[in-house]
Each structure stands twice: as structure tokens, then as C-alpha cells.
Design a protein around this motif. Structure first.
Motif, PDB file in Angstrom:
ATOM      1  N   LYS A  10       0.822  -1.213   0.000  1.00  0.00           N
ATOM      2  CA  LYS A  10       0.000   0.000   0.000  1.00  0.00           C
ATOM      3  C   LYS A  10       0.860   1.268   0.000  1.00  0.00           C
ATOM      4  O   LYS A  10       0.658   2.168  -0.817  1.00  0.00           O
ATOM      5  CB  LYS A  10      -0.912   0.017   1.246  1.00  0.00           C
ATOM      6  N   THR A  11       1.807   1.295   0.938  1.00  0.00           N
ATOM      7  CA  THR A  11       2.684   2.471   1.019  1.00  0.00           C
ATOM      8  C   THR A  11       3.460   2.645  -0.279  1.00  0.00           C
ATOM      9  O   THR A  11       3.615   3.761  -0.787  1.00  0.00           O
ATOM     10  CB  THR A  11       3.653   2.326   2.217  1.00  0.00           C
ATOM     11  N   THR A  12       3.908   1.515  -0.806  1.00  0.00           N
ATOM     12  CA  THR A  12       4.680   1.574  -2.053  1.00  0.00           C
ATOM     13  C   THR A  12       3.862   2.210  -3.174  1.00  0.00           C
ATOM     14  O   THR A  12       4.345   3.100  -3.883  1.00  0.00           O
ATOM     15  CB  THR A  12       5.120   0.153  -2.454  1.00  0.00           C
ATOM     16  N   ALA A  53      -2.372  10.236   1.781  1.00  0.00           N
ATOM     17  CA  ALA A  53      -2.219  10.087   3.221  1.00  0.00           C
ATOM     18  C   ALA A  53      -1.932   8.625   3.524  1.00  0.00           C
ATOM     19  O   ALA A  53      -2.655   7.742   3.071  1.00  0.00           O
ATOM     20  CB  ALA A  53      -3.487  10.548   3.933  1.00  0.00           C
ATOM     21  N   ASP A  54      -0.847   8.391   4.264  1.00  0.00           N
ATOM     22  CA  ASP A  54      -0.466   7.019   4.605  1.00  0.00           C
ATOM     23  C   ASP A  54      -0.807   6.740   6.060  1.00  0.00           C
ATOM     24  O   ASP A  54      -0.091   7.178   6.957  1.00  0.00           O
ATOM     25  CB  ASP A  54       1.032   6.822   4.357  1.00  0.00           C
ATOM     26  N   GLU A  55      -1.897   6.056   6.278  1.00  0.00           N
ATOM     27  CA  GLU A  55      -2.378   5.754   7.629  1.00  0.00           C
ATOM     28  C   GLU A  55      -2.367   6.991   8.519  1.00  0.00           C
ATOM     29  O   GLU A  55      -1.711   7.008   9.563  1.00  0.00           O
ATOM     30  CB  GLU A  55      -1.519   4.646   8.255  1.00  0.00           C
ATOM     31  N   PRO A  56      -3.105   8.036   8.139  1.00  0.00           N
ATOM     32  CA  PRO A  56      -3.041   9.289   8.899  1.00  0.00           C
ATOM     33  C   PRO A  56      -3.584   9.154  10.317  1.00  0.00           C
ATOM     34  O   PRO A  56      -3.281   9.991  11.165  1.00  0.00           O
ATOM     35  CB  PRO A  56      -3.903  10.248   8.079  1.00  0.00           C
TER      36      PRO A  56
HETATM   37 MG   LIG Z   1       2.611   1.151   4.813  1.00  0.00          MG
END
Ligand SMILES: [Mg+2]
Ligand SMILES: Nc1ncnc2c1ncn2[C@@H]1O[C@H](COP(=O)(O)OP(=O)(O)OP(=O)(O)O)[C@@H](O)[C@H]1O
Lengths: 387, 226
Positions: free
Chosen positions: B48-50, B169-172
């Protein structure tokens, strides 16, 4: 806000670390400046010496005298404007301590100071000096150091010329420029001669060396050869060279010490480079994640390099300025404590420029490695950094 | 329908660690239309982050193309990409990532340093977005003087101050308690509805996903169809 503000805020992050690094740099620059000041003070004598003056001395050694009769012969050589002579007297004032040492020599009162216009004696004083047999002229610095007044008698215990010698101060000379040595004492050669005729007649009629003024500095080599050629068959052969070369031969005696001082001064710069590099590397490593964030926001590698290098340069500049600032009072203190050890002891402009250049160079060099590393790191790797 | 503002086509991402190749994303294709609020979900390590980083232009795919608002960012050079990010992307991190030496105000102002706005305009922008996130009274506070929820609101203000094309937004809410998380989600929703921002948000939190218009699931580098 400006990017520069971020640099200063980063600097204040670890106040103690920044402070200690600046202090370290300041001390190093101070030590560098101080050592260089010693070295330049040493060389001042050489710099002050002229290339249009020749010194003729005994070919074997400076300590052997030459006959006074050489003077007339030397004067006849074309290209020579005037010839004077002097005799190293030495002697002891008060005691044998280094602190009470200052050069004392007998000079030809009529001609010597004409050849050395850098020693300025007020006209009336000079006239009295020329007339009074046992009078002397002293440099302003030793005059002040000993609190002498005109008319005071300086008693000297002779060593090269044994016995007691009293000289009356009739003149004070000032240096025309700051390189001139203001710590010498000159008295009349004819007084020495008169006394020697009574005390040790076999030592009369001699001089220590001849000081020759030539019309054109370019002829120095040729004229020197001509002078020495005159006496090639005499028992006292001569060696003639420019005053500069003559002075250099003295300095070269201590050149090993001077070279070590110079080497040490550069070693100090090298050490401080490592200290600053260490600080900057630590700071940059701690901030890898922040740099990645800045890059995410659109800041470029150039900005990151600027942040790291800016920090390094500011530390280096402040440290450098502080160090240079320390050098001045220290040099003044040395000059005040040992006024006769170095005729001129002041911080040279070249020393300041060199110290500042090295400070900034250290600032740049210390930043290169951490700055490039911080700029190169990939954002995604930087963001993963914990810290 | 208008062209999607985010077009990810056949993107593959492989990480190399030592000599080992780790395929993270395989042939991913996803379109996000303008004004969308998309949630990306999936197990840890699914990529996901990637994917988010690729869309935000802070990482590059091994193959495939990523076109954002008409620009193929996979072909941009490093400096052009940095410039592009400063104009078009607002990034919100899980751990806020505010600079600790700067005040809330200065942190929000940071992206504006890369613009040619006047001092006055900068101040107006910063004050405006801090007002939107409800922190007008905390401008002079440093991150360590703020709660986690407040820090994240400052980070959101920083992300929107340049009026970017997309917000990622990454897991805000990943590091926040329920109440703060709700505030953040409400804020994200407002950005989408009130300010018409396109948002791509990675989350593990089902309640967060509820706020989104659309939820996509990643599983071992593959995007599942719903
Ligand atoms: Mg991640
Ligand atoms: N910079 C990197 N170098 C090497 N491997 C990486 C890198 N970044 C991610 N990976 C690997 O890629 C895979 C996907 O990582 P990613 O961070 O995208 O997962 P994620 O879905 O965001 O997980 P999480 O929910 O835990 O945040 C993981 O196996 C991870 O180890």
C-alpha cells in the motif's frame, strides 16, 4: 521565514554540541594565528632588510673583525653610494637574562644612520650624538621598556670588550615603518676605538662589518663580487652579500624550529577539520528523515546540501572569527611581555586572511561528505529511518 | 466521464535487497477520478505504502506509467519531479513528520518557501489553512508542545497550504486514539467535500474506510476488484 532560518534553528538544536564545536574551532584558529604570528615576526627582520644594501663581513665568520683600512678601497668601486661600518659590541645590561638582552653596537656616527633611513632620529638629537663621544641612540621600544630619559647613563658590562662602559642617552630613534626594529642601541665607533687604544691597543683599527649602499639594487651581485675581489689576497678575506641574504642566513639557523611551527599550525587545521566533520556527520545522520520529508515537500538535493553546508559554514565562520579575535589580545600581551624578543610582534593581515580562509575551507570540507550523503539518500529510505 | 486525475497503468515495482529481488507490486492499474476520496486497504506488507509513494512521485516504478493531471511523472527527471511534487502533491504521514525545530506556523509555511508568493500572501495562506484545521491559536507552538492529533492537523495544514492537485495520506490515523482519529477523518472528509480535493488514503482502520467514497484492497501486490 527563510531557508537560512532553518539552518540557524538546526544549529541551536544541540546547543552544547554546537558551542563546543565552535569553541574548538576558535581555539584551533587562535593557535594557528598565534603560531603564524610568531613565524612572521621571526621573518620580519628579513623582510625589513633592503636589497640595495650590501653587508661585507669576514669570509670565515661574522665574529672576526675586518681592518678599517678596507673602507677607502671599497668606496672607490663604481656603483657604491656610501660605505659605513659597525661593530657588534654585545655586553651585559643588568644581568645575563634573555629579557635584558637587546642588540648593542658601535656605528660610524657620520654615515651609518644615513644608510639606514628607517631609523629616524630627531635632527637636534642626532647632532648632539655625533659630537659627544660616549653618547648613544636607543630604540623607542627599549627606551619605554626601561623608562629611560634623555641624559640617562646606561652602564654596560663588556664581554667581547671587557671592562665597564657607560653610555649617555642622547637620542631616541623611531622606526619609519612597522617592520623596523626599535630595540637596538647604537653608540659611536670612535668612542670604542678610543677606549680600545688605551685598554687593548692590538684590537684597535677594526670594524665588525661594512654596510654598503648601492645606487641600483640590480647591481648587487656584480658589486659584491668586486668588493670581495679586492681582498682576495688579503689575510682577512671578505664575504659580501645583500642585507637580505645576510639576514636570511641568521634566520636559517632557526629555520628548523620555524618549519616545525608551521607544520604544527597546519596539523591543527587538520585536526579541527576532523572535529567539525564529526559534528556535521552526526547532525546530518540524525536528520536523514527530516531531509526526506523536505524532499517530499519538493525541496531539492541542492537545498539539502545547502542546509548541511550552511550549518557547517556558519560554525566555521563563527569559530574562525572568534579565534582571530582571540589572537589580537594574545599577540599584544606577548608584544608587551617580551618587547625585545621580537622587534615586531603583531598579527599580520596575511595571517588573518589565511586563518579565515582555512576556517571556511574546513567548513566546506567538513560538509562535503555528509551533505552529499544526505542529498543522495532516496526519499523512501529516508522516511523509513527511525529517529 | 472526465479523464481520471490519477492514472496508474501496468505498474510493477520490485525492490532489490542485496541480491534478492522482492516483487512488491505486479502490473497494477488503477484510475482515480477528480474529486474522489479513495481508501486503500490490505494486509501489512501488501504494498500500500509503495503504491502511494509511486502516486506521490517520491518513488519510481520499474515499469508502467503514472499520469497525474496529464503529467507522466515516471518520465520526469529528479529536479523536475521535485518541482512537480511541490505543486501537485500534499503528503500526510502516519507519524506526522513535522520538523521539531519549527513552530506550527513555520512547519506549514515550509512548502511555500518554494513558491514566489509575497510575504503577505504566504502569511494569509498559512493562517487560512491553520484556521481550516482549527489550530489558529497554536501557531507559535512547537510540535512537542502539541498532542498527536494536533500534530497531524498541522501536518494536514502543511499538505494543503499549496493547494495541491491530490492529497495522499499514509495511515493518517494509525498512531492516534479514537477521538483524535475521528477529528482527522472528519477533516479529510471536509477537504474532499468542501474543498473538492482528490484524496488517496491508505488505512487499516475500517472506520476510516467508511468515510471514503471508494475502497480498494491490495493483496500481495495485486489490486482486488470489488
Ligand atoms: Mg505502509
Ligand atoms: N525501500 C524498500 N527496500 C526494500 N524493500 C522494501 C522497501 N519498501 C518496502 N519494501 C518491501 O515491500 C513490501 C511492501 O511494503 P509496503 O511498505 O508498501 O507495505 P504496506 O502495505 O504499506 O505495509 P504496512 O501496512 O505494514 O505499512 C514489504 O515486503 C517491504 O518489506
Amino acid at each position: 521565514m527563510h531557508v537560512l532560518k532553518l539552518v540557524t534553528k538546526n544549529l541551536l538544536r544541540h546547543k552544547l554540541r554546537t558551542f563546543l564545536t565552535i569553541l574548538g574551532l576558535a581555539f584551533a584558529v587562535f593557535a594557528f594565528g598565534f603560531l603564524r604570528t610568531i613565524v612572521t615576526a621571526w621573518y620580519y627582520g628579513v623582510e625589513a632588510s633592503s636589497t640595495s644594501r650590501l653587508i661585507t663581513r669576514h669570509a670565515v665568520s661574522f665574529i672576526y673583525p675586518l681592518p678599517l683600512s678596507y673602507r677607502d678601497q671599497i668606496e672607490k668601486i663604481p656603483g657604491i653610494t656610501s660605505v659605513s661600518y659597525a661593530y657588534w659590541f654585545q655586553g651585559v645590561y643588568k644581568d645575563n637574562s634573555f629579557d635584558n638582552f637587546f642588540p648593542r653596537f658601535a656605528i660610524d656616527a657620520e654615515t651609518f644612520l644615513e644608510i639606514y633611513p628607517e631609523y629616524v632620529v630627531p635632527y637636534e638629537q642626532l647632532e648632539i650624538f655625533k659630537k659627544e663621544r660616549n653618547s648613544c641612540v636607543v630604540g623607542k621600544k627599549i627606551m619605554e621598556k626601561y623608562g629611560w630619559k634623555l641624559g640617562d647613563v646606561i652602564p654596560i658590562e663588556g664581554d667581547i670588550f671587557p671592562g665597564r662602559w657607560d653610555f649617555v642617552i642622547r637620542g631616541v630613534y623611531q622606526g619609519r615603518d612597522k617592520t623596523a626594529d626599535e630595540t637596538q642601541m647604537f653608540f659611536q665607533w670612535s668612542y670604542l676605538e678610543e677606549q680600545l687604544k688605551q685598554r687593548t691597543p692590538y684590537r684597535s683599527g677594526q670594524v665588525g662589518w661594512y654596510a654598503i649602499k648601492i645606487a641600483n639594487a640590480n647591481d648587487a651581485a656584480a658589486i659584491s663580487e668586486n668588493v670581495d675581489a679586492l681582498f682576495i689576497n688579503s689575510s682577512a678575506k671578505t664575504k659580501t652579500e645583500t642585507e637580505k641574504a645576510f639576514q636570511q642566513s641568521f634566520v636559517s639557523l632557526s629555520s628548523a624550529i620555524l618549519t616545525s611551527l608551521e607544520v604544527i599550525s597546519y596539523v591543527i587545521i587538520g585536526i579541527i577539520l576532523l572535529v567539525l566533520a564529526n559534528t556535521i556527520i552526526m547532525s546530518a545522520r540524525e536528520r536523514i528523515r527530516e531531509y526526506a520529508v523536505l524532499k517530499t515537500l519538493g525541496f531539492t538535493s541542492g537545498h539539502i546540501i545547502g542546509l548541511v553546508a550552511g550549518e557547517s559554514l556558519i560554525i566555521a565562520a563563527i569559530g574562525g572569527c572568534l579565534g582571530i579575535a582571540f589572537t589580537f589580545p594574545m599577540a599584544a600581551a606577548v608584544a608587551a611581555s617580551f618587547p625585545t624578543m621580537f622587534p615586531v610582534f603583531s598579527v599580520d593581515l596575511s595571517t588573518i586572511v589565511l586563518a579565515m580562509t582555512f576556517s571556511l575551507l574546513v567548513g566546506v570540507l567538513a560538509a562535503i561528505f555528509p551533505a552529499v550523503r544526505a542529498a543522495r539518500i532516496k526519499i523512501v529510505d529516508g522516511l523509513r529511518q527511525i529517529g | 466521464m472526465a479523464e481520471a486525475i490519477v492514472q496508474v497503468h501496468n505498474v510493477t515495482k520490485i525492490y532489490k535487497r542485496d541480491k534478492l529481488e522482492i516483487p512488491v507490486l505486479q502490473n497494477i492499474t488503477i484510475d482515480v477520478p477528480e474529486g474522489e476520496f479513495l481508501a486503500l486497504m490490505g494486509p501489512s506488507g501488501s504494498g500500500k505504502t509503495t503504491l502511494l509513494n509511486l502516486i506521490a512521485g517520491i518513488d519510481r516504478p520499474n515499469s508502467g506509467s503514472i499520469v497525474i493531471a496529464g503529467t507522466d511523472i515516471s518520465t520526469l527527471r529528479e529536479s523536475a519531479l521535485a518541482k512537480w511534487r511541490s505543486r501537485h502533491v500534499g503528503f500526510v504521514f502516519q507519524f506526522y513528520n513535522l520538523l521539531p525545530v519549527l513552530t506550527a506556523y513555520e512547519n506549514v509555511e515550509l512548502p511555500l518557501l518554494l513558491t514566489h508568493l509575497s510575504k503577505k500572501e504566504k502569511r494569509e495562506h498559512v493562517e487560512m489553512v491553520l484556521n481550516v484545521v482549527g489550530l489558529s491559536d497554536r501557531m507559535k507552538h512547537y510540535p512537542k508542545q502539541l498532542s498527536g492529533g494536533q500534530e497531524q492537523r498541522v501536518a494536514i495544514a502543511r499538505a494543503i497550504v499549496t493547494d495541491p492537485t491530490i492529497i495522499v495520506a499514509d495511515e493518517p490515523t494509525g498512531d492516534l486514539d479514537k477521538k483524535s482519529a475521528d477529528e482527522i477523518l472528519l477533516l479529510m472528509e471536509r477537504l474532499n467535500t468542501e474543498f473538492k480535493k482528490t484524496i488517496v488514503m491508505v488505512t487499516h482502520d475500517p472506520r476510516a474506510a467508511e468515510k471514503a467514497h471508494k475502497v480498494r484492497h491490495l493483496e500481495k501486490g495485486d489490486l482486488l476488484e470489488n
